[in-house]
Design an enzyme around this catalytic site. Sequence first.
Site, PDB file in Angstrom:
ATOM      1  N   ASN A   7      87.046   9.281   7.253  1.00  0.00           N
ATOM      2  CA  ASN A   7      85.506   9.966   8.178  1.00  0.00           C
ATOM      3  C   ASN A   7      84.697   8.701   9.364  1.00  0.00           C
ATOM      4  O   ASN A   7      84.602   9.014  10.492  1.00  0.00           O
ATOM      5  CB  ASN A   7      84.633  10.902   7.786  1.00  0.00           C
ATOM      6  CG  ASN A   7      83.715  11.252   8.188  1.00  0.00           C
ATOM      7  OD1 ASN A   7      83.614  12.574   9.046  1.00  0.00           O
ATOM      8  ND2 ASN A   7      82.027  10.285   8.032  1.00  0.00           N
TER       9      ASN A   7
ATOM     10  N   TYR B  42      89.156   5.589  22.187  1.00  0.00           N
ATOM     11  CA  TYR B  42      88.860   6.637  20.782  1.00  0.00           C
ATOM     12  C   TYR B  42      89.599   7.087  21.223  1.00  0.00           C
ATOM     13  O   TYR B  42      90.266   7.682  19.768  1.00  0.00           O
ATOM     14  CB  TYR B  42      87.494   7.189  21.855  1.00  0.00           C
ATOM     15  CG  TYR B  42      86.844   7.661  20.499  1.00  0.00           C
ATOM     16  CD1 TYR B  42      86.124   7.768  19.113  1.00  0.00           C
ATOM     17  CD2 TYR B  42      87.228   8.806  21.034  1.00  0.00           C
ATOM     18  CE1 TYR B  42      85.990   8.459  18.332  1.00  0.00           C
ATOM     19  CE2 TYR B  42      86.674  10.871  20.252  1.00  0.00           C
ATOM     20  CZ  TYR B  42      85.712   9.823  18.750  1.00  0.00           C
ATOM     21  OH  TYR B  42      85.825  10.647  17.907  1.00  0.00           O
TER      22      TYR B  42
ATOM     23  N   ALA C  61      93.032   7.103  21.832  1.00  0.00           N
ATOM     24  CA  ALA C  61      94.208   6.432  21.347  1.00  0.00           C
ATOM     25  C   ALA C  61      94.475   6.332  19.618  1.00  0.00           C
ATOM     26  O   ALA C  61      94.982   6.308  19.251  1.00  0.00           O
ATOM     27  CB  ALA C  61      95.222   5.131  21.936  1.00  0.00           C
TER      28      ALA C  61
ATOM     29  N   LYS D 173      92.419   8.380  17.849  1.00  0.00           N
ATOM     30  CA  LYS D 173      92.343   9.691  17.528  1.00  0.00           C
ATOM     31  C   LYS D 173      93.886  10.271  18.074  1.00  0.00           C
ATOM     32  O   LYS D 173      93.861  11.153  16.319  1.00  0.00           O
ATOM     33  CB  LYS D 173      91.481  10.418  17.772  1.00  0.00           C
ATOM     34  CG  LYS D 173      90.088  10.073  18.188  1.00  0.00           C
ATOM     35  CD  LYS D 173      89.947   9.989  15.636  1.00  0.00           C
ATOM     36  CE  LYS D 173      87.946   9.378  16.158  1.00  0.00           C
ATOM     37  NZ  LYS D 173      87.647   9.486  14.673  1.00  0.00           N
TER      38      LYS D 173
HETATM   39  P1  NDP Z   1      78.223   9.086  12.895  1.00  0.00           P
HETATM   40  O1  NDP Z   1      78.127   8.025  14.086  1.00  0.00           O
HETATM   41  O2  NDP Z   1      77.399  10.147  13.374  1.00  0.00           O
HETATM   42  O3  NDP Z   1      78.697   8.091  11.553  1.00  0.00           O
HETATM   43  C1  NDP Z   1      79.326   7.214  11.307  1.00  0.00           C
HETATM   44  C2  NDP Z   1      79.510   6.844  10.200  1.00  0.00           C
HETATM   45  O4  NDP Z   1      81.256   6.359   9.684  1.00  0.00           O
HETATM   46  C3  NDP Z   1      78.684   6.310   9.278  1.00  0.00           C
HETATM   47  O5  NDP Z   1      78.014   6.826   8.302  1.00  0.00           O
HETATM   48  C4  NDP Z   1      78.847   5.351   9.601  1.00  0.00           C
HETATM   49  O6  NDP Z   1      78.078   4.360   8.527  1.00  0.00           O
HETATM   50  C5  NDP Z   1      80.531   4.533   9.491  1.00  0.00           C
HETATM   51  N1  NDP Z   1      81.273   3.612   9.622  1.00  0.00           N
HETATM   52  C6  NDP Z   1      81.359   3.456  10.695  1.00  0.00           C
HETATM   53  N2  NDP Z   1      82.256   2.381  11.141  1.00  0.00           N
HETATM   54  C7  NDP Z   1      82.204   1.735   9.606  1.00  0.00           C
HETATM   55  C8  NDP Z   1      83.115   1.074   8.840  1.00  0.00           C
HETATM   56  N3  NDP Z   1      83.404  -0.024   9.747  1.00  0.00           N
HETATM   57  N4  NDP Z   1      83.624   1.465   7.741  1.00  0.00           N
HETATM   58  C9  NDP Z   1      82.957   2.288   7.288  1.00  0.00           C
HETATM   59  N5  NDP Z   1      82.309   2.830   7.425  1.00  0.00           N
HETATM   60  C10 NDP Z   1      81.878   2.757   8.626  1.00  0.00           C
HETATM   61  O7  NDP Z   1      79.499   9.771  14.087  1.00  0.00           O
HETATM   62  P2  NDP Z   1      79.429  11.454  13.937  1.00  0.00           P
HETATM   63  O8  NDP Z   1      79.668  11.590  12.358  1.00  0.00           O
HETATM   64  O9  NDP Z   1      79.496  12.186  14.577  1.00  0.00           O
HETATM   65  O10 NDP Z   1      81.352  11.549  13.057  1.00  0.00           O
HETATM   66  C11 NDP Z   1      81.737  11.259  12.080  1.00  0.00           C
HETATM   67  C12 NDP Z   1      83.435  10.767  12.369  1.00  0.00           C
HETATM   68  O11 NDP Z   1      84.107  12.776  13.962  1.00  0.00           O
HETATM   69  C13 NDP Z   1      83.677  10.044  13.289  1.00  0.00           C
HETATM   70  O12 NDP Z   1      85.285  10.024  12.534  1.00  0.00           O
HETATM   71  C14 NDP Z   1      84.129  10.599  15.049  1.00  0.00           C
HETATM   72  O13 NDP Z   1      85.121   9.481  15.875  1.00  0.00           O
HETATM   73  C15 NDP Z   1      84.698  12.229  14.485  1.00  0.00           C
HETATM   74  N6  NDP Z   1      84.508  13.200  15.831  1.00  0.00           N
HETATM   75  C16 NDP Z   1      82.857  13.099  16.001  1.00  0.00           C
HETATM   76  C17 NDP Z   1      82.321  13.931  17.310  1.00  0.00           C
HETATM   77  C18 NDP Z   1      81.183  14.786  17.154  1.00  0.00           C
HETATM   78  O14 NDP Z   1      81.093  15.272  18.056  1.00  0.00           O
HETATM   79  N7  NDP Z   1      79.697  13.635  16.908  1.00  0.00           N
HETATM   80  C19 NDP Z   1      83.052  15.208  17.533  1.00  0.00           C
HETATM   81  C20 NDP Z   1      85.074  14.256  17.261  1.00  0.00           C
HETATM   82  C21 NDP Z   1      85.048  13.187  15.973  1.00  0.00           C
HETATM   83  P3  NDP Z   1      76.839   3.997   8.485  1.00  0.00           P
HETATM   84  O15 NDP Z   1      76.084   4.669   8.564  1.00  0.00           O
HETATM   85  O16 NDP Z   1      76.840   2.773   7.010  1.00  0.00           O
HETATM   86  O17 NDP Z   1      76.716   2.737   9.749  1.00  0.00           O
END
Ligand code: NDP
Length: 245
Positions: free
Chosen positions: A88, A153, A155, A157
Site C-alpha cells: 500500500n 505516478y 506509470a 501504478k
Molecule cells: P497517505 O499519504 O495518507 O499515506 C501513505 C502511506 O505510505 C503512509 O503510511 C506512509 O508512511 C507510507 N509510505 C510512504 N513512503 C514510504 C516508504 N518509502 N516506505 C514505507 N512507507 C512509505 O496515502 P493514502 O493512504 O492516500 O494512499 C495509500 C495508497 O493508496 C498509495 O499507494 C496511493 O498511491 C494509493 N491511492 C490513493 C488514492 C487516494 O485518493 N488517496 C487514490 C488511488 C490510490 P509514513 O506515515 O511513515 O509517511
Amino acid sequence: MEETKKVALITGGSRGIGKEIAKKFAIKGYNIVINYVSENTDLNKLKEEFKETEVLFVKTDVTNYESCENMVKKAIEKFGKIDVLVNNAGITKDGLLMRMKEEDFDKVIKVNLKGTFNMTKNVIPYMMKQRNGRIVNIASVVGVTGNAGQANYAASKAGIIGFTKTVARELASRNILANCIAPGFIKTDMTEILSDTVKQNIHSQIPLNKMGEAKEVANAVYFLASEENTYITGQVLNVDGGMVM
Ligand code: NDP
C-alpha cells in the site's frame, strides 16, 4: 511465537488507506505487521489505536531491498508466517511532464513500484512454502486511465498492475492469489492537498458524486485477501464510485 492466527503485513499502514486496511484485518482477528517510514509517526498513538491486536510495527523504507528483507524476517520471527501482503505504501510528486524533474520521476517509481517488488520478492518464498498466500497491491485508477500532471505516478501504478498480473500467473500453482485494488479519489492526506476547485471538479466525474472513504477501500482489500476469495486472481478492482467503468 503464535502460529494459529492469520498474519497480514501492510506497508504504509500508519496513515490513510493503509491504516484502515490494518484496522479491518485487526477486526477480523489477524495478527498485523504495520510498516511506516516517517520519523514523525506518533507510534504511541498508533499503538493505542491497535491495542486490542497483536501488532509488530516496523519502520522501514520500502525502497531499500535489504531493509524489506529484514522486515519480512522480523515478521516471520514474531508470527511464524505471512498469509497476506498488502503493498500500500505510496507517494505522489505531481507536475506536468514538461516541468517534471528526473528525481521526482525516479522517487515515485522507486517507492510505488520498486517498493512493491522489494516486498513481494521477499514474502513469496514463505507463501510458496506454505502453498497459500494472498497479495493485494494498491494501484490507482490513474494507472489505467492516465492523468495530466501524474506521469510518474500513473506509470508507477500501471507498472504495479502489470507486475501483479505476472505474479498471479507465476504463483497460481502455489495457491497464491495476487490482485490489485485501483482506488479513485479517497479522502486521505494524499488528497487533502488538492484545492476545493479541483475537488469539485473531481466530484463531477464520479457517478456516486463524492470522494471515497479509506474504509471503503479496506473492505475491498479484505475481501480479495480473505479465504472468501478462492477464484479471483490477476484482476484489478476499481474502488472509485463508478468513475472508471
Ligand atoms: P497517505 O499519504 O495518507 O499515506 C501513505 C502511506 O505510505 C503512509 O503510511 C506512509 O508512511 C507510507 N509510505 C510512504 N513512503 C514510504 C516508504 N518509502 N516506505 C514505507 N512507507 C512509505 O496515502 P493514502 O493512504 O492516500 O494512499 C495509500 C495508497 O493508496 C498509495 O499507494 C496511493 O498511491 C494509493 N491511492 C490513493 C488514492 C487516494 O485518493 N488517496 C487514490 C488511488 C490510490 P509514513 O506515515 O511513515 O509517511
